[in-house]
Design a protein around this motif. Structure first.
Motif, PDB file in Angstrom:
ATOM      1  N   GLU A  82       0.841  -1.089   0.262  1.00  0.00           N
ATOM      2  CA  GLU A  82       0.115  -0.053   0.088  1.00  0.00           C
ATOM      3  C   GLU A  82       0.889   0.951   0.031  1.00  0.00           C
ATOM      4  OE1 GLU A  82      -3.715   2.565  -0.155  1.00  0.00           O
ATOM      5  OE2 GLU A  82      -3.081   0.102  -0.333  1.00  0.00           O
ATOM      6  N   PHE A 112      -7.670  -3.684   5.098  1.00  0.00           N
ATOM      7  CA  PHE A 112      -9.055  -4.820   4.307  1.00  0.00           C
ATOM      8  C   PHE A 112      -8.160  -5.590   2.990  1.00  0.00           C
ATOM      9  CE2 PHE A 112     -10.404  -0.874   6.265  1.00  0.00           C
ATOM     10  CZ  PHE A 112     -11.491  -1.708   7.207  1.00  0.00           C
ATOM     11  N   ASP A 113      -9.270  -6.624   3.148  1.00  0.00           N
ATOM     12  CA  ASP A 113      -8.574  -7.962   2.094  1.00  0.00           C
ATOM     13  C   ASP A 113      -9.503  -7.259   1.016  1.00  0.00           C
ATOM     14  OD1 ASP A 113      -8.194  -9.802  -0.024  1.00  0.00           O
ATOM     15  OD2 ASP A 113      -8.807 -11.566   1.908  1.00  0.00           O
ATOM     16  N   GLU A 114      -9.055  -6.990  -0.285  1.00  0.00           N
ATOM     17  CA  GLU A 114      -9.437  -6.036  -1.157  1.00  0.00           C
ATOM     18  C   GLU A 114      -9.850  -6.983  -2.270  1.00  0.00           C
ATOM     19  OE1 GLU A 114      -4.952  -5.784  -2.093  1.00  0.00           O
ATOM     20  OE2 GLU A 114      -6.412  -5.223  -0.555  1.00  0.00           O
ATOM     21  N   GLN A 132     -13.842  -9.067  -0.319  1.00  0.00           N
ATOM     22  CA  GLN A 132     -15.241  -8.168  -0.510  1.00  0.00           C
ATOM     23  C   GLN A 132     -14.838  -7.378   0.839  1.00  0.00           C
ATOM     24  OE1 GLN A 132     -18.640 -10.633   0.582  1.00  0.00           O
ATOM     25  NE2 GLN A 132     -19.131 -10.728  -1.294  1.00  0.00           N
ATOM     26  N   TYR A 133     -13.087  -6.910   0.372  1.00  0.00           N
ATOM     27  CA  TYR A 133     -12.645  -6.337   1.515  1.00  0.00           C
ATOM     28  C   TYR A 133     -13.051  -6.195   3.471  1.00  0.00           C
ATOM     29  CZ  TYR A 133     -11.623  -3.056  -2.016  1.00  0.00           C
ATOM     30  OH  TYR A 133     -10.778  -2.139  -2.837  1.00  0.00           O
ATOM     31  N   GLU A 134     -12.783  -7.705   3.568  1.00  0.00           N
ATOM     32  CA  GLU A 134     -12.829  -7.863   4.722  1.00  0.00           C
ATOM     33  C   GLU A 134     -11.988  -7.654   5.556  1.00  0.00           C
ATOM     34  OE1 GLU A 134     -15.349 -10.337   6.696  1.00  0.00           O
ATOM     35  OE2 GLU A 134     -16.462 -10.073   5.202  1.00  0.00           O
TER      36      GLU A 134
END
Length: 725
Positions: free
Chosen positions: A27, A91-93, A96-98
Motif C-alpha cells: 500500500e 482490508f482484503d481487497e 469483499q474488503y474483509e
C-alpha cells in the motif's frame, strides 16, 4: 500451554503479522507512486493537483506511523472467530474488503479494551503481543471463563508503566484500560471534563479521544482541525508526538500565551494582577477605557478651509460621539459615524457662511456641488485629520492597553484597580492575551486599512491576469502557419483566466499553519489541558475559537496554582454550556509508585484535605529519601544526583525555587514525567502560600521510579516520613 504449543502459536502469529506488513508495504508503494505522479502534474487543474498531493502526503504519513507497532493484539470469540487489532485498519481487497486488521478505534475492537471475566462480551481470549520492530517476540493471554482467570491482565500494562521514560509522552493504544476507553469513546457533543490526580493518564486519554473523534467524525472535523491548549511549551513538546503516532496531524498546539497570532507570551503577572485581569469585570474596564479615548475638545478646534474657518466644538463632538456609540459598531468602525456627523455639521456651517446672501437650500445642485468640494477639502486637511485622531482615534489592542497600564489617570477613568499599573512598557503577560483578544472585537477593524488591502489584492489579481494573457499571446499559433491536421489551438485548451488562476500565488501552508496564523479561525474541537489554571477571560477566548462548543477539558482542581483559575468547573462552564457539559474522573495512578504517592498524599492532605489522592497501580520497592545539606554542600549534592542519573536509563529533573543551580520551577514540569526527580528546598516552595503547596504537590508526583529531596532547613511536617540519608 506447553512449550511446543507456545512455539507453534508464536510462529503462526509471526507469519500473520508479517503478512500484514507485506500488505502495508504494498500500500505504501502504491501511494508513493501516485504521489510522484501527482507531483509531475499530469492532468487536472493546479488546485486539483494540490488537493491530491496533500491527500496522498497525509496517507503516506499515516502508513509510516503504522509501521511502529502495526499489530499489538488479538481477540478470540466464544464462537471460534478471531480478529487482530492494530493502529490502522487493513482490508482484503480480494475478499469483499474483509478486515484483516481492525483499527483500534473501530467499534468491533472495543472488547479488546473492555472485556473482563465478569463481562467477557462474548470473548474467549485476549492476546497481547510484545514486538521488536516488525517481529512478534512474545505474547500474553487472558482466557475468560476459567476459574481464577479473566480479570484484566497486568503484564502489558506493568511493562509499559515500568519502562524507562524517553523524551516525550508515548501513546497507550496497546494498553488502554476500561475506565479510559469509556472516556475515549464517550458520545457527547458538548464539553467533557476529565478530572484526575497526578499520573492518572488524563492527558493521554484526552489525546486518544481526539484521535477517536477524528476517526469517527473525519468529514466534519478535518477541514477545521483540532486545537490543543497546554500550560507551557515544554508540556506541548512532551505531548506533541502522541497524535502523530496515532496517524493524526491536523492538530494545532498552543499555550494560552499563543492564542493571539503574532504573540508568544510566557511572562506571568503577580497573583493579584493575574486575578484582576482574569476576572470578567475586566470587560467593563476595557469598555470604559475605550470610552475614555472618545474625547470632547476642551476648546473649539479651528479648521481653516480655503474660503472659511470652521470649528469643531464640544456640542458637535458630543452629538457625533453619541451617534457613533449608539450605532452599536465597534470603536474603529464607529469612527465613520463620528466623522460623518462632524463633517455634516462643518460643511453645513461652511456653506451657510460662504453662500450667505446668494445661496439657498432650494438651489440643491449648487448646494451639493459646494458640499462635495468642502468634503474633498476636509479629507485632505491635515488639521481636520489630526482633530479626528485626537477625538476618535483609530486604536489597536496594543495602543489601548499599554497606555492604560502605564497611566494612573487612565486606570482611574476606566474604573480599574491601581494594581494593574506597571512601568515595564509593553512587556505583555499571559494574563494580557485574553484582554488583547477581546479588544480585537471591541475595537473592530479600520475600514480604511481594509479598503487599502482590498485594492492591493485587486491590483495583484489584475497583474496576474495580464501576465496570463501575455503567456497566451506567446502560445497562440497562427492558423496560416499551422498544418491542417492541427485541430486545436492553445487558447482552445485553456482560457486566459484559467491560466491566470494557475499562476496565482496560492496559500500552500498546511492546515495547522493557516489556523495558527488566523485569529478568526474556528476549530471543530478543542482540548484544554491543565484547565484549572484558566481564568474567566481565558475561557472567553477559547469559546470564540470553537463556536459549536465541542471541548475536552482536562484538569485537577487540587493542582490549581493560578489566583484566577477555576475553583469549580461549573463556575467556568455554565455561562457558556449550561446543561451541555459532563464530568468524568480517573482514579488510578499509572505513573507514580505507591511509595512516592504516599509522600505526596501527605502534602495534599494539608492544603486540600477533602481531596482523595489517586490510587497507585503499583509499588516498586524504592523508598523516597531526603538529605539535609549546608549551603556550601548543596551544589555538590545536586551534581551528584545529576551524575548518578546520567548513568541510568531514562530521564531525570531537578525541581526547585528560583536561585537553585540547575533546577526548574515546578510550574514548568506540570504534565511531565521523569524516571527520577530531585526536589530542592521544599520549604521555600511551600513559602509561596496555597500556590506553593500546589507546586510542591506537582513536584513530588513527577517521578515514575525514584524521588529524592534536598533541604537546608527543617523539612516541612508533611515530608518528615521520608527516609533520611
Amino acid at each position: 500451554m506447553s512449550t511446543l504449543g507456545y512455539e507453534t502459536e508464536l510462529r503462526s502469529e509471526r507469519g500473520y503479522v508479517e503478512g500484514l506488513y507485506t500488505r502495508l508495504d504494498a500500500e505504501r508503494a502504491r501511494v508513493k507512486g501516485e504521489f510522484q505522479a501527482a507531483l509531475r502534474g499530469n492532468g487536472g487543474t493546479a488546485v486539483e493537483r494540490d488537493v491530491e498531493v496533500r491527500a496522498l502526503a497525509k496517507e503516506a504519513k499515516r502508513l509510516d506511523v503504522a509501521d511502529n507497532g502495526l499489530c499489538f493484539g488479538r481477540l478470540d470469540t466464544i464462537s471460534g472467530d478471531h480478529s487482530y487489532i492494530g493502529r490502522i485498519g487493513i482490508f482484503d481487497e480480494h475478499n469483499q474488503y474483509e478486515p484483516v486488521l481492525l483499527d483500534w478505534r473501530a467499534p468491533a475492537a472495543r472488547p479488546f479494551y473492555t472485556a473482563t471475566g465478569a463481562n467477557p462480551e462474548s470473548m474467549r481470549r485476549r492476546r497481547q503481543f510484545l514486538t521488536r520492530g516488525r517481529q512478534v517476540v512474545d505474547f500474553t493471554d487472558e482466557v475468560f471463563g476459567r476459574p481464577g482467570e479473566g480479570d484484566r491482565g497486568d503484564a502489558a500494562l506493568l511493562a509499559a508503566v515500568n519502562a524507562p521514560r524517553g523524551e516525550g509522552m508515548r501513546d497507550i493504544v496497546a494498553t488502554i484500560q476500561a475506565e479510559q476507553d469509556e472516556i475515549i469513546r464517550l458520545d457527547h457533543p458538548g464539553v467533557l471534563v476529565i478530572e484526575g490526580g497526578p499520573g492518572t493518564g488524563k492527558t493521554v486519554v484526552a489525546l486518544h479521544r481526539v484521535a477517536y473523534l477524528l476517526y469517527t467524525q473525519r468529514e466534519r472535523m478535518e477541514r477545521h482541525g483540532v486545537l490543543v491548549v497546554g500550560p507551557n511549551p515544554a508540556f506541548l513538546n512532551h505531548i506533541g508526538r502522541v497524535l502523530p503516532s496515532l496517524g493524526e496531524s491536523d492538530v494545532v498546539f498552543m499555550t494560552p500565551g499563543d492564542l493571539v497570532p503574532g504573540l508568544h507570551v510566557t511572562a506571568e503577572d503577580a497573583p493579584d494582577a493575574a486575578r484582576l485581569k482574569g476576572s470578567l469585570k475586566m470587560l467593563d474596564v476595557l469598555k470604559a477605557a475605550i470610552a475614555d479615548r472618545q474625547r470632547l475638545p476642551e476648546q473649539p478646534i479651528p479648521i481653516e478651509l480655503k474660503d472659511v474657518t470652521v470649528r469643531i466644538d464640544a456640542d458637535t463632538a458630543e452629538w457625533a460621539r453619541d451617534e457613533a456609540r449608539s450605532s452599536g459598531l465597534p470603536h474603529n468602525e464607529a469612527r465613520s459615524v463620528f466623522t460623518e456627523i462632524v463633517t455634516y455639521v462643518l460643511t453645513e456651517r461652511a456653506i451657510s457662511r460662504i453662500g450667505k446672501g446668494w445661496l439657498t437650500r432650494s438651489d440643491r445642485e449648487a448646494w451639493e456641488d459646494m458640499r462635495a468640494d468642502l468634503l474633498k477639502e476636509l479629507a485632505e486637511d491635515d488639521v481636520f485629520t489630526a482633530a479626528l485622531d485626537e477625538l476618535w482615534p483609530i486604536l489597536t489592542p496594543e495602543t489601548l492597553l499599554a497606555p492604560l497600564y502605564s497611566s494612573p489617570e487612565r486606570l482611574r477613568a476606566a474604573g480599574a484597580d491601581q494594581a494593574l499599573l506597571r512601568t515595564d512598557g509593553e512587556a505583555w503577560t499571559v494574563s494580557d492575551v485574553p484582554l488583547l483578544d477581546e479588544l480585537v472585537d471591541m475595537l473592530g477593524r479600520d475600514k480604511a486599512v481594509d479598503k487599502a488591502a482590498q485594492q492591493a489584492e485587486e491590483r495583484q489579481r489584475k497583474a496576474q491576469a495580464e501576465y496570463a494573457a501575455g503567456v497566451m499571446d506567446i502560445m497562440r499559433l497562427d492558423y496560416e502557419e499551422m498544418d491542417e491536421d492541427v485541430l486545436l489551438r492553445a487558447d482552445d485548451l485553456l482560457r486566459s483566466d484559467a491560466l491566470a488562476d494557475r499562476f496565482v500565488e496560492r496559500d500552500t501552508r498546511e492546515l495547522i499553519e493557516r489556523a495558527a496564523a488566523d485569529r478568526d479561525w474556528t476549530y471543530r474541537h478543542v482540548v484544554v489541558d491543565e484547565a484549572q489554571e484558566l481564568s474567566e477571560m481565558d475561557w472567553r477566548v477559547l469559546m470564540r475559537r470553537c463556536p459549536n462548543r465541542s471541548f475536552t477539558v482536562v484538569g485537577d482542581l487540587a493542582q490549581r496554582r493560578s489566583a484566577a483559575g477555576a475553583r469549580s468547573w461549573g463556575a467556568m462552564l455554565d455561562p457558556y454550556v449550561p446543561g451541555r457539559w459532563v464530568y468524568r474522573s480517573l482514579t488510578v495512578n499509572y505513573r507514580t509508585p505507591a511509595e512516592i504517592m504516599n509522600v505526596a498524599a501527605a502534602v495534599l492532605a494539608e492544603f486540600a484535605p477533602g481531596v482523595q489522592p489517586p490510587e497507585s497501580v503499583r509499588a516498586n520497592g524504592v523508598k523516597p529519601w531526603s538529605r539535609r545539606v549546608t549551603e556550601s554542600e548543596l551544589p555538590a549534592a545536586i551534581e551528584e544526583f545529576v551524575r548518578d542519573e546520567a548513568s541510568r536509563e531514562g530521564t531525570s529533573v531537578v525541581i526547585g525555587p528560583p536561585g537553585v543551580p540547575g533546577a526548574v520551577p515546578a510550574s514548568e514540569t506540570k504534565g511531565l514525567e521523569f524516571d527520577a526527580v530531585l526536589v530542592v528546598e521544599p520549604e521555600q516552595i511551600l513559602a509561596d502560600g496555597p500556590r506553593g503547596a500546589a507546586e510542591l504537590y506537582v513536584a513530588l508526583t513527577r517521578a515514575t521510579q525514584r524521588l529524592g529531596v534536598l533541604h537546608q532547613g527543617p523539612l516541612p511536617q508533611a515530608l518528615r516520613g521520608l527516609a533520611e540519608v
